[in-house]
Design a protein around this motif. Sequence first.
Motif, PDB file in Angstrom:
ATOM      1  N   MET A   1       0.854  -1.168   0.000  1.00 38.01           N
ATOM      2  CA  MET A   1       0.000   0.000   0.000  1.00 38.01           C
ATOM      3  C   MET A   1       0.903   1.235   0.000  1.00 38.01           C
ATOM      4  SD  MET A   1      -2.934   1.306   2.698  1.00 38.01           S
ATOM      5  CE  MET A   1      -2.818  -0.202   3.547  1.00 38.01           C
ATOM      6  N   GLN A   2       0.611   2.186  -0.880  1.00 39.55           N
ATOM      7  CA  GLN A   2       1.455   3.363  -1.030  1.00 39.55           C
ATOM      8  C   GLN A   2       0.613   4.632  -1.134  1.00 39.55           C
ATOM      9  OE1 GLN A   2       4.840   3.229  -0.893  1.00 39.55           O
ATOM     10  NE2 GLN A   2       4.667   1.021  -0.591  1.00 39.55           N
ATOM     11  N   GLY A   3       1.296   5.756  -1.097  1.00 40.29           N
ATOM     12  CA  GLY A   3       0.688   7.056  -1.372  1.00 40.29           C
ATOM     13  C   GLY A   3      -0.391   7.467  -0.388  1.00 40.29           C
ATOM     14  N   ILE A   4      -1.383   8.167  -0.921  1.00 40.48           N
ATOM     15  CA  ILE A   4      -2.437   8.749  -0.081  1.00 40.48           C
ATOM     16  C   ILE A   4      -3.270   7.671   0.612  1.00 40.48           C
ATOM     17  CG2 ILE A   4      -4.152   9.004  -1.927  1.00 40.48           C
ATOM     18  CD1 ILE A   4      -3.457  11.559   0.882  1.00 40.48           C
ATOM     19  N   LYS A   5      -3.486   6.543  -0.039  1.00 43.37           N
ATOM     20  CA  LYS A   5      -4.248   5.460   0.589  1.00 43.37           C
ATOM     21  C   LYS A   5      -3.534   4.990   1.860  1.00 43.37           C
ATOM     22  CE  LYS A   5      -6.190   0.886  -0.187  1.00 43.37           C
ATOM     23  NZ  LYS A   5      -6.316  -0.242  -1.109  1.00 43.37           N
ATOM     24  N   ARG A   6      -2.224   4.838   1.770  1.00 43.18           N
ATOM     25  CA  ARG A   6      -1.426   4.424   2.935  1.00 43.18           C
ATOM     26  C   ARG A   6      -1.554   5.441   4.054  1.00 43.18           C
ATOM     27  NH1 ARG A   6       3.025   1.296   4.260  1.00 43.18           N
ATOM     28  NH2 ARG A   6       4.359   2.226   5.855  1.00 43.18           N
ATOM     29  N   ARG A   7      -1.455   6.718   3.709  1.00 42.01           N
ATOM     30  CA  ARG A   7      -1.535   7.773   4.722  1.00 42.01           C
ATOM     31  C   ARG A   7      -2.908   7.810   5.390  1.00 42.01           C
ATOM     32  NH1 ARG A   7       1.782  11.568   1.052  1.00 42.01           N
ATOM     33  NH2 ARG A   7       3.882  11.107   1.804  1.00 42.01           N
ATOM     34  N   ILE A   8      -3.966   7.641   4.601  1.00 38.57           N
ATOM     35  CA  ILE A   8      -5.321   7.678   5.170  1.00 38.57           C
ATOM     36  C   ILE A   8      -5.538   6.516   6.135  1.00 38.57           C
ATOM     37  CG2 ILE A   8      -7.785   7.408   4.602  1.00 38.57           C
ATOM     38  CD1 ILE A   8      -7.163   9.086   2.046  1.00 38.57           C
ATOM     39  N   VAL A   9      -5.137   5.312   5.743  1.00 38.97           N
ATOM     40  CA  VAL A   9      -5.287   4.146   6.618  1.00 38.97           C
ATOM     41  C   VAL A   9      -4.441   4.331   7.876  1.00 38.97           C
ATOM     42  CG1 VAL A   9      -4.838   1.664   6.832  1.00 38.97           C
ATOM     43  CG2 VAL A   9      -5.913   2.565   4.768  1.00 38.97           C
ATOM     44  N   PHE A  10      -3.206   4.780   7.690  1.00 40.98           N
ATOM     45  CA  PHE A  10      -2.299   4.999   8.813  1.00 40.98           C
ATOM     46  C   PHE A  10      -2.902   5.983   9.803  1.00 40.98           C
ATOM     47  CE2 PHE A  10       0.951   7.355  11.012  1.00 40.98           C
ATOM     48  CZ  PHE A  10       1.870   6.403  11.387  1.00 40.98           C
ATOM     49  N   ILE A  11      -3.270   7.147   9.326  1.00 42.86           N
ATOM     50  CA  ILE A  11      -3.775   8.205  10.207  1.00 42.86           C
ATOM     51  C   ILE A  11      -5.076   7.782  10.888  1.00 42.86           C
ATOM     52  CG2 ILE A  11      -4.742  10.544  10.227  1.00 42.86           C
ATOM     53  CD1 ILE A  11      -2.641  11.198   8.014  1.00 42.86           C
ATOM     54  N   THR A  12      -5.972   7.147  10.158  1.00 40.07           N
ATOM     55  CA  THR A  12      -7.248   6.724  10.737  1.00 40.07           C
ATOM     56  C   THR A  12      -7.032   5.748  11.889  1.00 40.07           C
ATOM     57  OG1 THR A  12      -8.380   7.068   8.629  1.00 40.07           O
ATOM     58  CG2 THR A  12      -9.472   5.637  10.241  1.00 40.07           C
ATOM     59  N   LEU A  13      -6.240   4.714  11.657  1.00 43.66           N
ATOM     60  CA  LEU A  13      -5.986   3.733  12.718  1.00 43.66           C
ATOM     61  C   LEU A  13      -5.259   4.365  13.902  1.00 43.66           C
ATOM     62  CD1 LEU A  13      -4.864   0.638  10.616  1.00 43.66           C
ATOM     63  CD2 LEU A  13      -7.009   0.918  11.874  1.00 43.66           C
ATOM     64  N   TYR A  14      -4.230   5.141  13.602  1.00 43.14           N
ATOM     65  CA  TYR A  14      -3.440   5.774  14.660  1.00 43.14           C
ATOM     66  C   TYR A  14      -4.315   6.673  15.527  1.00 43.14           C
ATOM     67  CZ  TYR A  14       0.384   8.351  16.873  1.00 43.14           C
ATOM     68  OH  TYR A  14       1.236   8.909  17.786  1.00 43.14           O
ATOM     69  N   GLU A  15      -5.121   7.509  14.906  1.00 37.66           N
ATOM     70  CA  GLU A  15      -5.919   8.483  15.650  1.00 37.66           C
ATOM     71  C   GLU A  15      -7.093   7.851  16.396  1.00 37.66           C
ATOM     72  OE1 GLU A  15      -4.938  11.466  16.393  1.00 37.66           O
ATOM     73  OE2 GLU A  15      -3.198  11.223  15.083  1.00 37.66           O
ATOM     74  N   LEU A  16      -7.732   6.842  15.840  1.00 42.59           N
ATOM     75  CA  LEU A  16      -8.828   6.188  16.564  1.00 42.59           C
ATOM     76  C   LEU A  16      -8.322   5.567  17.865  1.00 42.59           C
ATOM     77  CD1 LEU A  16     -10.889   4.541  13.684  1.00 42.59           C
ATOM     78  CD2 LEU A  16     -11.546   6.503  15.127  1.00 42.59           C
ATOM     79  N   ILE A  17      -7.175   4.918  17.790  1.00 46.84           N
ATOM     80  CA  ILE A  17      -6.590   4.343  19.003  1.00 46.84           C
ATOM     81  C   ILE A  17      -6.201   5.458  19.969  1.00 46.84           C
ATOM     82  CG2 ILE A  17      -4.645   3.010  19.911  1.00 46.84           C
ATOM     83  CD1 ILE A  17      -4.738   1.445  17.175  1.00 46.84           C
ATOM     84  N   ALA A  18      -5.587   6.514  19.449  1.00 46.44           N
ATOM     85  CA  ALA A  18      -5.162   7.638  20.298  1.00 46.44           C
ATOM     86  C   ALA A  18      -6.351   8.321  20.970  1.00 46.44           C
ATOM     87  CB  ALA A  18      -4.366   8.649  19.469  1.00 46.44           C
ATOM     88  N   ILE A  19      -7.446   8.521  20.255  1.00 43.58           N
ATOM     89  CA  ILE A  19      -8.634   9.156  20.842  1.00 43.58           C
ATOM     90  C   ILE A  19      -9.142   8.350  22.023  1.00 43.58           C
ATOM     91  CG2 ILE A  19     -11.098   9.660  20.440  1.00 43.58           C
ATOM     92  CD1 ILE A  19     -10.257  10.629  17.616  1.00 43.58           C
ATOM     93  N   ALA A  20      -9.204   7.051  21.872  1.00 42.37           N
ATOM     94  CA  ALA A  20      -9.667   6.196  22.971  1.00 42.37           C
ATOM     95  C   ALA A  20      -8.748   6.317  24.182  1.00 42.37           C
ATOM     96  CB  ALA A  20      -9.759   4.750  22.502  1.00 42.37           C
ATOM     97  N   ILE A  21      -7.450   6.303  23.944  1.00 45.83           N
ATOM     98  CA  ILE A  21      -6.486   6.386  25.048  1.00 45.83           C
ATOM     99  C   ILE A  21      -6.543   7.749  25.726  1.00 45.83           C
ATOM    100  CG2 ILE A  21      -4.016   6.406  25.605  1.00 45.83           C
ATOM    101  CD1 ILE A  21      -3.708   4.280  23.317  1.00 45.83           C
ATOM    102  N   VAL A  22      -6.518   8.825  24.937  1.00 41.76           N
ATOM    103  CA  VAL A  22      -6.515  10.178  25.498  1.00 41.76           C
ATOM    104  C   VAL A  22      -7.819  10.469  26.242  1.00 41.76           C
ATOM    105  CG1 VAL A  22      -6.481  12.647  24.921  1.00 41.76           C
ATOM    106  CG2 VAL A  22      -4.822  11.100  23.885  1.00 41.76           C
ATOM    107  N   THR A  23      -8.945  10.035  25.712  1.00 42.07           N
ATOM    108  CA  THR A  23     -10.224  10.248  26.393  1.00 42.07           C
ATOM    109  C   THR A  23     -10.192   9.642  27.790  1.00 42.07           C
ATOM    110  OG1 THR A  23     -11.480  10.340  24.337  1.00 42.07           O
ATOM    111  CG2 THR A  23     -12.711   9.771  26.322  1.00 42.07           C
ATOM    112  N   GLY A  24      -9.782   8.396  27.880  1.00 37.49           N
ATOM    113  CA  GLY A  24      -9.726   7.733  29.182  1.00 37.49           C
ATOM    114  C   GLY A  24      -8.716   8.361  30.119  1.00 37.49           C
ATOM    115  N   ALA A  25      -7.553   8.700  29.595  1.00 40.43           N
ATOM    116  CA  ALA A  25      -6.503   9.293  30.437  1.00 40.43           C
ATOM    117  C   ALA A  25      -6.910  10.661  30.965  1.00 40.43           C
ATOM    118  CB  ALA A  25      -5.198   9.390  29.650  1.00 40.43           C
TER     119      ALA A  25
END
Length: 148
Positions: A1-25
């Motif tokens: 997976m390359q280019g913008i598709k890679r970035r969108i998948v990366f950012i979406t997964l990274y941020e969804l996990i981060a939102i859950a962690i930051v909300t709880g913390a």
Amino acid sequence: MQGIKRRIVFITLYELIAIAIVTGAVALIFEQGLGHSGALAVISSAIAVVWNLTFTHLFEMWEARQAVKGRSLKRRVAHAIGFEGGLVALLVPAFAWWLDISLWEALVADLGFVLFFLVYTFVFNWGFDRVFGLPASAAPAPQAATQG
């Protein structure tokens, strides 16, 4: 997976996990409700997404010009520190405003998040590359076939 598709998948997964962690913390550390904490997490995520797009693009431009390809431990650590350092500069004012605390208090509070996210960013990037492969900017050049 390359280019913008890679970035969108990366950012979406990274941020969804981060939102859950930051909300709880935030809810636990600052004794805030989940709604208030979740809103801060989403604001932080929006800031982080813009920074992620900017930083990753610049990092990969730099990386593509490097003679040595691949993502060594040193390169991954540099990526994590650069990303998180820039993010601190962007998030501390948002934390101070949202939590109604001083910039100093927000910076001190953010240090715990920085330490966590340094590790999280490193582990997430490594795991993402293991699952989805390296981006073209870091992929080793193909070896020429030898005839024998």
